[in-house]
Enzyme design. Structure first.
Site, PDB file in Angstrom:
ATOM      1  N   TYR A 139     -17.119  42.419  34.710  1.00 36.98           N
ATOM      2  CA  TYR A 139     -16.039  43.391  34.920  1.00 36.98           C
ATOM      3  C   TYR A 139     -16.391  44.529  35.880  1.00 36.98           C
ATOM      4  O   TYR A 139     -15.585  45.430  36.100  1.00 36.98           O
ATOM      5  CB  TYR A 139     -15.565  43.939  33.574  1.00 36.98           C
ATOM      6  CG  TYR A 139     -14.919  42.854  32.735  1.00 36.98           C
ATOM      7  CD1 TYR A 139     -13.702  42.304  33.129  1.00 36.98           C
ATOM      8  CD2 TYR A 139     -15.529  42.357  31.595  1.00 36.98           C
ATOM      9  CE1 TYR A 139     -13.109  41.293  32.389  1.00 36.98           C
ATOM     10  CE2 TYR A 139     -14.937  41.346  30.841  1.00 36.98           C
ATOM     11  CZ  TYR A 139     -13.731  40.814  31.244  1.00 36.98           C
ATOM     12  OH  TYR A 139     -13.146  39.814  30.514  1.00 36.98           O
ATOM     13  N   HIS A 160      -6.470  39.723  37.577  1.00 38.36           N
ATOM     14  CA  HIS A 160      -7.631  39.689  36.681  1.00 38.36           C
ATOM     15  C   HIS A 160      -8.859  40.131  37.451  1.00 38.36           C
ATOM     16  O   HIS A 160      -9.089  39.658  38.571  1.00 38.36           O
ATOM     17  CB  HIS A 160      -7.852  38.279  36.119  1.00 38.36           C
ATOM     18  CG  HIS A 160      -6.677  37.809  35.329  1.00 38.36           C
ATOM     19  ND1 HIS A 160      -6.387  38.307  34.080  1.00 38.36           N
ATOM     20  CD2 HIS A 160      -5.689  36.950  35.645  1.00 38.36           C
ATOM     21  CE1 HIS A 160      -5.263  37.744  33.651  1.00 38.36           C
ATOM     22  NE2 HIS A 160      -4.824  36.921  34.583  1.00 38.36           N
TER      23      HIS A 160
HETATM   24  C1  DQA Z   1      -9.186  39.740  32.187  1.00 39.30           C
HETATM   25  C2  DQA Z   1      -9.571  38.295  31.877  1.00 39.30           C
HETATM   26  C3  DQA Z   1      -9.193  37.918  30.465  1.00 39.30           C
HETATM   27  O1  DQA Z   1      -9.537  36.573  30.201  1.00 39.30           O
HETATM   28  C4  DQA Z   1      -9.918  38.809  29.483  1.00 39.30           C
HETATM   29  O2  DQA Z   1      -9.536  38.495  28.167  1.00 39.30           O
HETATM   30  C5  DQA Z   1      -9.756  40.248  29.770  1.00 39.30           C
HETATM   31  C6  DQA Z   1      -9.758  40.701  31.158  1.00 39.30           C
HETATM   32  C7  DQA Z   1      -9.704  40.175  33.563  1.00 39.30           C
HETATM   33  O3  DQA Z   1      -9.222  41.189  34.072  1.00 39.30           O
HETATM   34  O4  DQA Z   1     -10.603  39.536  34.125  1.00 39.30           O
HETATM   35  O5  DQA Z   1      -9.699  41.071  28.859  1.00 39.30           O
HETATM   36  O6  DQA Z   1      -7.778  39.842  32.196  1.00 39.30           O
END
Ligand code: DQA
Length: 150
Positions: free
Chosen positions: A26, A103
């Protein structure tokens, strides 16, 4: 001439905690930093942004219900709800607004369950795996969609 430049940036479950989640996935940015940077991108593109985040699915749905006449387009990162929350899909469809799914991580290169998105076909585009930069792309895509130029 009316200007269509009001973008709702909606984050779902656990996104408020991104600063505490795996930085390799992230990016290590705090949620506040993420929002500030999105605000900067929006200003560069002459777009107005409003932010909404919740960890409650019903609140996310109800917020979508309020967007009629308030927002012109949506940047949507529903977090894990992406993969199974059909009520969010229905509420998104109800808005009738152009939306881009974002995402931070590349959901298609992770666990199998993340490859399903219940909102993808309602969105004009999906941006994934580009971290923060992905939001710039999403905003630019929506600006083009709204016919506000580039
Ligand atoms: C997400 C990807 C999702 O699978 C995950 O559950 C998240 C973040 C992303 O931004 O990469 O909470 O949406």
């Amino acid at each position: 001439m009316s200007v269509h430049n009001r973008i709702e940036v909606m984050h779902g479950v656990n996104l408020d905690q991104i600063g505490r989640r795996d930085p390799a996935i992230y990016g290590g940015l705090s949620f506040d930093e993420l929002q500030w940077r999105i605000e900067e991108y929006a200003a560069e593109l002459d777009l107005q942004v409003r932010f909404f985040q919740t960890n409650f699915e019903g609140a996310f749905v109800e917020h979508l219900h309020t967007l009629d006449g308030v927002s012109d387009a949506i940047v949507l990162n529903p977090g894990a709800w992406t993969h199974y929350a059909w009520a969010i899909r229905d509420a998104l469809e109800l808005t009738g607004l152009p939306a881009v799914e974002v995402h931070l991580s590349d959901v298609d290169a992770r666990e199998e369950f993340r490859r399903t998105s219940v909102v993808r076909d309602l969105c004009v585009a999906t941006v994934k795996g580009q971290g923060l930069e992905g939001y710039r792309e999403a905003l630019a895509r929506l600006k083009a969609e709204l016919g506000a130029g580039t």
